[in-house]
Design an enzyme around this catalytic site. Sequence first.
Site, PDB file in Angstrom:
ATOM      1  N   LEU A  37       6.393 -63.203 -67.985  1.00  0.00           N
ATOM      2  CA  LEU A  37       5.986 -62.085 -68.833  1.00  0.00           C
ATOM      3  C   LEU A  37       7.223 -61.262 -69.153  1.00  0.00           C
ATOM      4  CD1 LEU A  37       2.668 -60.606 -67.342  1.00  0.00           C
ATOM      5  CD2 LEU A  37       2.971 -61.730 -69.541  1.00  0.00           C
ATOM      6  N   ASP A  38       7.397 -60.860 -70.403  1.00  0.00           N
ATOM      7  CA  ASP A  38       8.520 -60.004 -70.775  1.00  0.00           C
ATOM      8  C   ASP A  38       8.449 -58.694 -69.988  1.00  0.00           C
ATOM      9  OD1 ASP A  38       9.437 -61.862 -72.594  1.00  0.00           O
ATOM     10  OD2 ASP A  38       8.442 -60.937 -74.316  1.00  0.00           O
ATOM     11  N   PRO A  39       9.597 -58.047 -69.748  1.00  0.00           N
ATOM     12  CA  PRO A  39       9.605 -56.792 -68.982  1.00  0.00           C
ATOM     13  C   PRO A  39       8.643 -55.727 -69.521  1.00  0.00           C
ATOM     14  CG  PRO A  39      11.835 -57.600 -69.253  1.00  0.00           C
ATOM     15  CD  PRO A  39      10.962 -58.495 -70.084  1.00  0.00           C
TER      16      PRO A  39
END
EC number: 5.4.99.25
Length: 301
Positions: A37-39
């Site tokens: 998951l992206d930050p």
Amino acid sequence: MDGIIPLYKERGMTSFACVSRLRQILKTKKIGHSGTLDPGVAGVLPICVGNATKVVDYLMQSGKQYQGELLIGFATTTQDLDGDKIEEKVVADEIPTSEILSAMNSLTGTIIQIPPMYSAVKVNGKKLYEYARAGETVERPKRQVTISKFELLSSKYDKKNKQQRIRFNVECSKGTYIRTLVVDLARKLGYPGVMSLLTRLKSGGFTLDQTLSLDDVRDAVATQTLQQYLYPLDYALKDYPQLTIQVAQWKKVQNGGWLSPSELNTSEKEIVLSFDGQVKALYHFDPKNKMYKPTKMFAVN
């Protein structure tokens, strides 16, 4: 310790940081996550611990569900709010709901996506975001994904800033770039846009209400109650046909042996084999040899 923890990844943390923190909390290095998951994205991040790391690939096969927001009126280098603004176009009048629904419908089903430059996809052994940070643009491989549902939750026009916000729900196959999907939606409506918010509601068969935060995991370790929150590795295989085998078959499986359809009394193409109440292996049918052969061994003891 073996099992799957449906972790809630908070916004602002990388998936790698979550794994690193869990290694400290659980005091084990054998940990992996299923699907980065992206930050800036929050939500469900299934974590595999111990022997359960063998089913990471199977967790990643399942579909995903997200809820998020598209902000229409400008574009950035990263397709979200973290990048530099590269294009702007005022939304002079509110975009009608009928147009939004029509555009969403055109992006439902099997579609072709081109990964964004700011992504972890590798080209010539190098991640795309590494090219992007160096100011380089390279040809990106197209990928086919399936959008099974693209649902409009709400639409709000900002008359002051001449922008429009669209909240959405999407159910999709693995490998789908939601940033790209919503930017494509904005383009179909005639405007640049960015993904302004995103939460993953479902992944690996786990939903948001099943998740634990890092603090929850730490507390469970302290109170010695973590075991009750760990899902067995066969949770990742629940969509496969299941079969309990006998001692004679288990001896063959232990040695990676092939099994005949008559031994298993099945015609399934793939099947999970269990013995003594434990998942042992995943087998698939080889039409050339007309035998079942091992795809993946989970335990030999």
